[in-house]
Design a protein around this motif. Sequence first.
Motif, PDB file in Angstrom:
ATOM      1  N   UNK A  63       4.287  14.586   4.690  1.00 21.63           N
ATOM      2  CA  UNK A  63       5.064  15.308   4.245  1.00 21.63           C
ATOM      3  C   UNK A  63       4.668  15.860   2.643  1.00 21.63           C
ATOM      4  N   UNK A  64       3.379  15.154   2.400  1.00 22.07           N
ATOM      5  CA  UNK A  64       2.897  15.575   1.141  1.00 22.07           C
ATOM      6  C   UNK A  64       3.113  14.437   0.045  1.00 22.07           C
ATOM      7  N   UNK A  65       3.924  13.552   0.186  1.00 24.57           N
ATOM      8  CA  UNK A  65       4.103  12.345  -0.716  1.00 24.57           C
ATOM      9  C   UNK A  65       3.716  11.107  -0.257  1.00 24.57           C
ATOM     10  N   UNK A  66       3.554   9.998  -1.311  1.00 28.82           N
ATOM     11  CA  UNK A  66       3.215   8.807  -0.728  1.00 28.82           C
ATOM     12  C   UNK A  66       4.198   8.025  -0.703  1.00 28.82           C
ATOM     13  N   UNK A  67       4.439   7.477   0.662  1.00 23.88           N
ATOM     14  CA  UNK A  67       5.342   6.539   0.753  1.00 23.88           C
ATOM     15  C   UNK A  67       4.825   5.049   0.906  1.00 23.88           C
ATOM     16  N   UNK A  68       5.662   3.806   0.999  1.00 20.75           N
ATOM     17  CA  UNK A  68       5.267   2.808   0.744  1.00 20.75           C
ATOM     18  C   UNK A  68       5.378   1.484   1.823  1.00 20.75           C
ATOM     19  N   UNK A  69       4.449   0.668   1.660  1.00 21.38           N
ATOM     20  CA  UNK A  69       4.712  -0.521   2.698  1.00 21.38           C
ATOM     21  C   UNK A  69       4.413  -1.509   2.134  1.00 21.38           C
ATOM     22  N   UNK A  70       5.482  -2.634   2.161  1.00 23.26           N
ATOM     23  CA  UNK A  70       5.394  -3.764   1.529  1.00 23.26           C
ATOM     24  C   UNK A  70       5.045  -5.080   2.638  1.00 23.26           C
ATOM     25  N   UNK A  71       4.036  -5.812   2.022  1.00 19.33           N
ATOM     26  CA  UNK A  71       3.673  -7.041   2.959  1.00 19.33           C
ATOM     27  C   UNK A  71       4.389  -8.310   2.809  1.00 19.33           C
ATOM     28  N   UNK A  72       5.208  -8.627   3.867  1.00 23.99           N
ATOM     29  CA  UNK A  72       6.384  -9.830   3.628  1.00 23.99           C
ATOM     30  C   UNK A  72       5.636 -11.199   4.049  1.00 23.99           C
ATOM     31  N   UNK A  95       9.907  -7.703   9.892  1.00 25.10           N
ATOM     32  CA  UNK A  95       8.952  -6.767   9.838  1.00 25.10           C
ATOM     33  C   UNK A  95       8.403  -6.376   8.500  1.00 25.10           C
ATOM     34  N   UNK A  96       7.522  -6.019   8.237  1.00 24.72           N
ATOM     35  CA  UNK A  96       6.825  -5.476   6.953  1.00 24.72           C
ATOM     36  C   UNK A  96       7.879  -4.453   6.594  1.00 24.72           C
ATOM     37  N   UNK A  97       8.168  -4.101   5.515  1.00 28.46           N
ATOM     38  CA  UNK A  97       9.187  -3.148   4.925  1.00 28.46           C
ATOM     39  C   UNK A  97       8.386  -1.725   4.504  1.00 28.46           C
ATOM     40  N   UNK A  98       9.145  -0.667   5.035  1.00 35.57           N
ATOM     41  CA  UNK A  98       8.387   0.692   4.844  1.00 35.57           C
ATOM     42  C   UNK A  98       9.380   1.562   4.246  1.00 35.57           C
ATOM     43  N   UNK A  99       9.188   1.988   3.095  1.00 36.36           N
ATOM     44  CA  UNK A  99      10.031   2.961   2.257  1.00 36.36           C
ATOM     45  C   UNK A  99       9.325   4.295   2.521  1.00 36.36           C
ATOM     46  N   UNK A 100      10.560   5.305   2.395  1.00 35.37           N
ATOM     47  CA  UNK A 100      10.300   6.656   2.441  1.00 35.37           C
ATOM     48  C   UNK A 100      10.412   7.045   0.872  1.00 35.37           C
ATOM     49  N   UNK A 101       9.256   7.994   0.411  1.00 35.33           N
ATOM     50  CA  UNK A 101       9.542   8.752  -0.770  1.00 35.33           C
ATOM     51  C   UNK A 101      10.123   9.859  -0.668  1.00 35.33           C
ATOM     52  N   UNK A 102      10.932  10.470  -1.654  1.00 33.07           N
ATOM     53  CA  UNK A 102      12.025  11.835  -1.558  1.00 33.07           C
ATOM     54  C   UNK A 102      11.028  12.514  -2.339  1.00 33.07           C
ATOM     55  N   UNK A 103       9.719  12.389  -2.567  1.00 35.99           N
ATOM     56  CA  UNK A 103       8.847  13.274  -3.323  1.00 35.99           C
ATOM     57  C   UNK A 103       8.827  13.152  -4.830  1.00 35.99           C
ATOM     58  N   UNK A 119       0.747  -1.216  -0.027  1.00 32.89           N
ATOM     59  CA  UNK A 119      -0.106   0.173   0.121  1.00 32.89           C
ATOM     60  C   UNK A 119       0.955   1.248  -0.162  1.00 32.89           C
ATOM     61  N   UNK A 120       0.554   2.505  -0.725  1.00 31.67           N
ATOM     62  CA  UNK A 120       1.074   3.569  -0.757  1.00 31.67           C
ATOM     63  C   UNK A 120       0.291   4.365   0.435  1.00 31.67           C
ATOM     64  N   UNK A 121       1.211   5.249   1.409  1.00 30.55           N
ATOM     65  CA  UNK A 121       0.508   5.916   2.331  1.00 30.55           C
ATOM     66  C   UNK A 121       1.599   6.946   2.744  1.00 30.55           C
ATOM     67  N   UNK A 122       1.267   8.067   3.434  1.00 32.77           N
ATOM     68  CA  UNK A 122       2.103   9.260   3.737  1.00 32.77           C
ATOM     69  C   UNK A 122       2.276   9.126   5.476  1.00 32.77           C
ATOM     70  N   UNK A 123       3.183   8.252   5.542  1.00 29.81           N
ATOM     71  CA  UNK A 123       3.391   7.939   7.039  1.00 29.81           C
ATOM     72  C   UNK A 123       4.055   9.321   7.744  1.00 29.81           C
ATOM     73  N   UNK A 124       4.826  10.014   7.236  1.00 27.43           N
ATOM     74  CA  UNK A 124       5.400  11.249   7.762  1.00 27.43           C
ATOM     75  C   UNK A 124       4.676  12.444   7.456  1.00 27.43           C
TER      76      UNK A 124
END
Length: 576
Positions: A326-335, A340-348, A319-324
Amino acid sequence: MSQRYGLAAVIGVISFGSFAGAQQFVEQSTTRFPQPDPNDYTNQMTIGDIDGDDDLDIIFANGGNFSSAGTPQRVRIMINDGAGVFTEESATRIASHTGNYRAVELGDIDGDDDLDMILSSDFNRQPRLFVNNGSGVFTDATVAQMPAITLSATRAQFADIDNDGDLDIYINNGGATNRFGSGQNQIFVNNGAGFFTNETATRHPAALQSEPMDVIFGDIDGDFDLDVRTGSTGTNQSRMLRNDGSGVFAVTGFPNDSNAYSYDFGDIDNDGDLDALGANANPSGNNSELLAVNNGAGIFSNNSTQISPNPSVDDNDSKFFDYDMDGDLDLIVARLGGSAERIYNNDGAGNFTEVTGLITSISDSTLDIMVADLNNDGRPDIVTAQGESGAFRNRLYINTTGPVDNLPPTINRTEQVVPSLLAGSAALEFVVRTDIRDEITSDRGAFLSSVVLNVSVNGAPATQTPMRWSGHQVYRGVISLVDPPCGALVEYSVTATDMAGNVANGPTLSFNVTGVLPAGDIDMSGAVDVDDLNAVLSAFGTSVGIGSPVDVANNDGVIDVDDLNVVLANWGSTCS
């Protein structure tokens, strides 16, 4: 860490770990889900306010075994108390219904403003339709309202494919045995009252798809109709289907993929179009993710190198979601397995870097993942559905330290009305669709509290009418005008409110009602003249079918003095 990551991936994880902060998503299943845990084999879930109390409930689709049908299991309905504590109420809300269900989805099929439910089953079973009574109690309407058909289905989705204001159904199919075969995906069209007809033959390409795993709607090309992405674990068996606007689909291009378990849509680079993430779907076949970036016209390119690291591990959902916030969509991947599930930060700009330490590290087999604010504190929480291996314990991770959502939804664009020639005294209706995004994605798009259409005629105070969800990011409303003045200026805009109470107001658009013809203009020439008089005189005293354009007075099926008087009374009238 699994050794199959390779040395380069290990180095990458070490370097990215420097970005990690305090744990943000804390596992709290024991105190928030009913205990003891039922340990169901859960394949997929959906989230929505099924009882109309303004909080989000959870429904788990259960039924075990991987390639053969196991013992049927209960559909679990978890009711939220508003603070993120859930009570299982399946017995009273769906009569403890059981099955081998791979998926569940919600949508208002009959226009009564509550969420109805479809359950799809693997192993060549009948999909089942349940109608909500408005308070979150469901009645099985399958026999009365659904086509009688058996499918090996892993996903069904609602969307208004033909822009008629009701929700239709797209459902995948693996054939006569299970989802690992090949079958024809199906389209069921709604009559407006929640009764469905199978119209696959006239709306869908006649082609089998092997090993179907997922279906998601989204407007990929900015024309306000709903296109379809299907996912398959077969090599290059996933499909992108473009809607022609009337609910007829044709296969269009998309990067090759392999072993795709799911797809998610989101605008990763804030350019206004939908990009896509395919879990496990990289065409390399190594079980890494496929990131497909849209050029705005629904043409996608493989930009998977924008995910770092992108390991070769077995993942099932994202799923995409803005966890921080900051106005862009970050990412979580289900393992499926591992830590743990992997969370990625989007640089915008759509470049994703893994951030470790944000979520409680638990090794389990996640088959589905969703993000939503479940305890009404304005922060997105995470739910995982567990099956296939391990303890089968569904989990809830509460966002304890993240920023509160203070960002309004994005009204990405709104449809410009083009008025058409219509009879002058009739009520006029103009359809308006809008594209709305927020800080969370799901198969149904964002979770919004309300979407309304504001309409003003000739500067009068605006009236507000609700817009209905059409599918993923698209909402649909109708501007209704009764006897508007010829040339009237109609101004309209959209207001959207998210679950955190943030409000977005879209731009004001307008059109002039210049196409309203005067009463008596039988030939639609723009003026009541001798041609209209001759039309009445030529048919005078005869019976005509109901709805004849010559029957301008009262549509009584007879051309008589009443119709003549309408033409004479409006003689010379024009609309400019």
